[in-house]
Design a protein around this motif. Structure first.
Motif, short mmCIF file in Angstrom:
data_model
loop_
_atom_site.label_atom_id
_atom_site.label_comp_id
_atom_site.label_asym_id
_atom_site.label_seq_id
_atom_site.Cartn_x
_atom_site.Cartn_y
_atom_site.Cartn_z
N ALA A 151 -12.13 -6.36 14.17
CA ALA A 151 -12.13 -6.33 12.71
C ALA A 151 -10.90 -7.02 12.14
N ILE A 152 -9.75 -6.85 12.82
CA ILE A 152 -8.53 -7.51 12.37
C ILE A 152 -8.67 -9.03 12.47
N LYS A 153 -9.19 -9.51 13.60
CA LYS A 153 -9.37 -10.96 13.78
C LYS A 153 -10.29 -11.54 12.72
N GLU A 154 -11.28 -10.76 12.30
CA GLU A 154 -12.26 -11.25 11.33
C GLU A 154 -11.77 -11.17 9.89
N ASN A 155 -10.95 -10.16 9.58
CA ASN A 155 -10.64 -9.86 8.18
C ASN A 155 -9.19 -10.08 7.75
N PHE A 156 -8.24 -10.03 8.70
CA PHE A 156 -6.84 -10.15 8.30
C PHE A 156 -6.51 -11.59 7.89
N THR A 157 -5.66 -11.71 6.87
CA THR A 157 -5.07 -12.98 6.48
C THR A 157 -3.56 -12.78 6.37
N ASP A 158 -2.83 -13.85 6.07
CA ASP A 158 -1.37 -13.75 5.98
C ASP A 158 -0.95 -12.64 5.03
N GLY A 159 -0.05 -11.79 5.49
CA GLY A 159 0.44 -10.68 4.69
C GLY A 159 -0.20 -9.36 5.02
N ASP A 160 -1.31 -9.38 5.77
CA ASP A 160 -1.97 -8.13 6.14
C ASP A 160 -1.23 -7.45 7.28
N LYS A 161 -1.27 -6.10 7.25
CA LYS A 161 -0.54 -5.31 8.23
C LYS A 161 -1.24 -3.98 8.44
N MET A 162 -1.15 -3.45 9.67
CA MET A 162 -1.72 -2.15 10.00
C MET A 162 -0.68 -1.36 10.78
N THR A 163 -0.37 -0.15 10.33
CA THR A 163 0.65 0.66 10.98
C THR A 163 0.15 2.08 11.20
N VAL A 164 0.80 2.78 12.12
CA VAL A 164 0.61 4.21 12.32
C VAL A 164 1.88 4.91 11.85
N LYS A 165 1.73 5.86 10.95
CA LYS A 165 2.85 6.67 10.48
C LYS A 165 2.68 8.09 11.01
N VAL A 166 3.72 8.62 11.62
CA VAL A 166 3.68 9.96 12.21
C VAL A 166 4.73 10.83 11.53
N THR A 167 4.33 12.02 11.12
CA THR A 167 5.22 12.94 10.42
C THR A 167 5.22 14.29 11.12
N GLY A 168 6.41 14.83 11.35
CA GLY A 168 6.55 16.14 11.97
C GLY A 168 6.86 17.22 10.94
N PHE A 169 6.42 18.46 11.22
CA PHE A 169 6.65 19.59 10.32
C PHE A 169 7.06 20.81 11.13
N LEU A 170 7.96 21.61 10.57
CA LEU A 170 8.37 22.87 11.16
C LEU A 170 8.64 23.86 10.03
N ASN A 171 7.97 25.02 10.10
CA ASN A 171 8.11 26.05 9.07
C ASN A 171 7.83 25.50 7.67
N GLY A 172 6.84 24.62 7.58
CA GLY A 172 6.43 24.07 6.30
C GLY A 172 7.29 22.95 5.78
N GLU A 173 8.35 22.58 6.50
CA GLU A 173 9.25 21.52 6.07
C GLU A 173 9.10 20.29 6.96
N LYS A 174 9.23 19.11 6.34
CA LYS A 174 9.14 17.87 7.10
C LYS A 174 10.37 17.70 7.97
N THR A 175 10.16 17.39 9.26
CA THR A 175 11.28 17.23 10.20
C THR A 175 11.68 15.78 10.40
N GLY A 176 10.76 14.84 10.19
CA GLY A 176 11.07 13.43 10.39
C GLY A 176 9.82 12.59 10.42
N GLU A 177 10.00 11.27 10.40
CA GLU A 177 8.90 10.32 10.40
C GLU A 177 9.19 9.19 11.38
N ALA A 178 8.13 8.56 11.86
CA ALA A 178 8.23 7.38 12.70
C ALA A 178 7.04 6.47 12.41
N GLU A 179 7.23 5.16 12.53
CA GLU A 179 6.16 4.20 12.26
C GLU A 179 6.04 3.19 13.39
N PHE A 180 4.81 2.73 13.61
CA PHE A 180 4.51 1.75 14.66
C PHE A 180 3.55 0.73 14.08
#
Length: 247
Positions: A160-189
């Motif tokens: 799907a990326i090969k068929e639809n992406f053009t210059d400027g397009d991007k796809m990432t995974v964002k991961v968020t951690g939580f402990l006791n209802g509070e956000k502990t941190g984030e990471a992106e790939f």
């Protein structure tokens, strides 16, 4: 707590077991490879439990991976699913079911530690997703610190990326951690990015560091893309965590 199926296996490493006066304290460095014992997952197949439809635990029973099924618990809606869809030796995937097929550029990069991995599907309808994607269920008696995992694309997403992406397009995974209802941190790939200089689609098991998440109870994943024509899936394997339990 949600009721999941638990299949016990040996821990990769038991770092220590001691009594510091507050009880027995056991520390693990755990690598979750999704290689379940006694699980009949044939070639080019996926698996979810219909008897415990909320999701599955890692083989050691220390982490939960959640998903949601339809009302009859016979169809996968979103979250994590186990997959054994391999790249054929020829590398030709045309005409195959590529929704849960891992996208790899060589047979030498076939798998991390076995032939089973997990695929995450972010359903565009939030009502068809679990409340949280991952959980350390023993937070009252311990801690879980994220280390990292290996991820890559699915064949369907890469096509799907090969068929639809053009210059400027991007796809990432964002991961968020939580402990006791509070956000502990984030990471992106970055799973894919098209620029005037280079078109890039991840096609190998690639390390994704998660140490920024710190100590967690829940982990939530989000697939972010600039092009809605590309479905929100990715493959994950060999997740590393440091876990300490007091009992």
């Amino acid at each position: 707590m949600k009721r999941l199926f638990f299949i016990l296996a040996a821990l990769v490493l038991v770092a220590s077991c001691l009594d510091d006066g507050s009880g027995n304290r056991t520390q693990y460095t755990l690598t979750t490879t999704f290689q379940y014992q006694g699980l009949d997952l044939g070639s080019d197949s996926t698996y979810f439990s219909t008897t415990t439809p909320e999701g599955f635990s890692d083989p050691n029973g220390l982490l939960n991976f959640y998903h949601q099924l339809d009302a009859d618990a016979v169809w996968f809606d979103g979250g994590f699913i186990l997959s054994n869809y391999e790249m054929p030796a020829s590398g030709v995937t045309s005409g195959l079911n590529n929704v849960y097929r891992v996208y790899l550029d060589s047979q030498a990069n076939k798998n991390m530690a076995g032939n089973i991995y997990t695929v995450y599907h972010q359903n565009p309808d939030p009502a068809l997703m679990p409340k949280h994607d991952m959980e350390f269920p023993f937070v009252a008696n311990g801690r879980c610190t994220m280390l990292g995992c290996f991820i890559t694309n699915t064949v369907q997403v890469a096509d799907a990326i090969k068929e639809n992406f053009t210059d400027g397009d991007k796809m990432t995974v964002k991961v968020t951690g939580f402990l006791n209802g509070e956000k502990t941190g984030e990471a992106e790939f970055t799973l894919a990015e098209f620029t005037p200089e280079k078109d890039s689609i991840v096609s190998r098991w690639t390390r994704f560091d998660l140490d920024k998440l710190g100590s967690i109870q829940y982990v939530d994943f989000e697939v972010i893309t600039t092009n809605p024509a590309v479905p929100a899936y990715f493959c994950m394997d060999s997740m590393g965590t440091d876990i300490e339990l007091v009992y």
